[in-house]
Design an enzyme around this catalytic site. Sequence first.
Site, PDB file in Angstrom:
ATOM      1  CG  HIS A  68      -9.056  -1.143   4.055  1.00  0.00           C
ATOM      2  ND1 HIS A  68      -8.803  -1.254   2.713  1.00  0.00           N
ATOM      3  CD2 HIS A  68      -8.674   0.097   4.409  1.00  0.00           C
ATOM      4  CE1 HIS A  68      -8.282  -0.133   2.269  1.00  0.00           C
ATOM      5  NE2 HIS A  68      -8.193   0.721   3.272  1.00  0.00           N
ATOM      6  CG  ASP A  69     -11.386   2.366   3.374  1.00  0.00           C
ATOM      7  OD1 ASP A  69     -11.130   2.362   4.593  1.00  0.00           O
ATOM      8  OD2 ASP A  69     -10.627   2.870   2.524  1.00  0.00           O
ATOM      9  CG  ASP A  90      -2.309   0.480   0.937  1.00  0.00           C
ATOM     10  OD1 ASP A  90      -2.428   1.522   0.281  1.00  0.00           O
ATOM     11  OD2 ASP A  90      -3.271  -0.188   1.352  1.00  0.00           O
ATOM     12  CD  GLU A 135      -8.728   4.620  -1.615  1.00  0.00           C
ATOM     13  OE1 GLU A 135      -9.673   4.255  -0.892  1.00  0.00           O
ATOM     14  OE2 GLU A 135      -7.697   5.167  -1.173  1.00  0.00           O
ATOM     15  CG  ASP A 138      -4.768   5.710   0.875  1.00  0.00           C
ATOM     16  OD1 ASP A 138      -5.752   4.964   0.999  1.00  0.00           O
ATOM     17  OD2 ASP A 138      -4.635   6.789   1.486  1.00  0.00           O
TER      18      ASP A 138
END
Length: 582
Positions: free
Chosen positions: A352-353, A113, A278, A221
Amino acid sequence: MTESATRADRPADAPDSSPWWRSAVVYQVYPRSFCDSNTDGMGDIPGITSKLDYLHRLGVDVVWLSPVYRSPQDDNGYDISDYTDIEPAFGTLADLDALIAGLHDRGMKLVMDLVVNHTSDEHPWFVESRSSTDNPKRDWYVWRPPREGFTGGEPGAEPTNWESAFSTSAWEWDETTGAYYLHLFTRKQPDLNWENPEVRQEVYRMMNWWVDRGIDGFRMDVINLISKPGELTDLPVPPGRRRAPSLGVVANGHRMHEFLAEMHEAVLSRRPMITVGEMPGATVEDARLVTDPRRRELDMVFTFEHVNLDSAPGGTKFDLQDLPLPVLKQNLAHWQEGLAGVGWNSLYWDNHDQPRAVSRFGDDSAEHRVASAKTLASVLHLHQGTPYVYQGEELGMTNANFSEIAQYQDVETLNYHADALSLGLEAERVMASLAARSRDNARTPMQWDDSSQAGFTGGVPWLTVNPNYTEINAAAQVDDPHSVFSHYRALIALRHENPVLVDGTFALLLPDHAQLWAFTRTLATDGGTRTVLLLANCSSAPVELPSDGLPDLAGATLLLGTHGDGGGQTLAAWESRILALA
């Protein structure tokens, strides 16, 4: 299908030199909730390494690791204080090296990440930046004076009326230098100033350090937030809100493509890697540009459109409304058609979100959980793109069903709860929305077996284990041919063995049908044209196949189904069939 048949069936225009990630399946690990090796209640890198045989058996090609860098953990690791060290709670660099080696030994790859829109306020760069107005790193972050006519730190003095993603002001007052710094997330996550070339070069140097260490790609991210507007001004405030949401005006900024192309040249072009950005707020048009290989930016992006469809218009992600199936399937079809022949889709239901897919898009009741988890998987993996499996999704893990705010840990959830109550929303409604949509739904510990704490830890877990672990766990599924795990394993193998599921064109059928999700994948090869049809009943009631709008099923071969041989004109509740047409 045999290996020789697979090669013979390869399309003439998609040779073996096609990027390896097109046929790959990615598995996301949220480290603190995956497996705890030292009984401190938090998952760690040695715990992940201990489960590599499980992941290899599932058949995934890539493991994406949510952040394990050194961090104060204000936002569970997305606030990084040292990009080239490991948070001690997760292990050491030697542990990470062992994980990389273990993955590579099994023919799997590791994606890290990359969080470079912001750092932690404890990162040495920011410590220097806030130390004085003439520090060499002052311009490494976004600083602004108080609003004209106001004294810094008082209400209304913030440079703009922007709200962060976590329901607070996007500006934090710094007494030392008498200025505000921008943070689009928590106040401990100051935004980097990508306009400064020194910042960019330092980021690329750090990325190359990881590439040299052996990683195989990056999940980036909120990467489309790095190019801020030249002028930061007030925005309209929606009804019922104190401040103006800021991500929309920051996303996909005027220099984003320039920065991504520069990153590609400096880092990503060095060897074949997988990259996914993302990109909240990205449209098909944005994604088409970013993922066009001729532009040399990224391989794919995460779209947010389909996971925002069940939010109330103009509201927050915690507002709820019914989501008709045609709206969802037409949105995914829009992305399939929009990127066809140019870019590449990433395929995901949850991460995870996001809340658990089977609770959100399926039916997590005892009667339908297994079938709906399988059918959701079939729908996703049959689209064109690279599928992402979030840990526990392959078991049909469900939402946490927390009933008290004290059970939650997520900063977004806690901030939303406090803000919503202060605005006068009913406590019962707020808790109901959190039970459905909080990020902690996806962060409860991985359910390995039916022993204490689901086999996740020998200690007290950092977040409460879902009580249904005694029924839903890996040990109960890995050897069960009818389990959700076995269905995922079969789906992944099917995709690996059938180029039509990788390179075939997509066509949505019955776009307005309220229960059926149907589409074809078609590929012309040296051996002829192959067509695969997906039929999925995405409802908890049986449905008859219509007489019009579907291909001729005579002579079709069932490749994979959720309900045995899957014959007949009626699909049971949450039944799906993957058929090779004659």
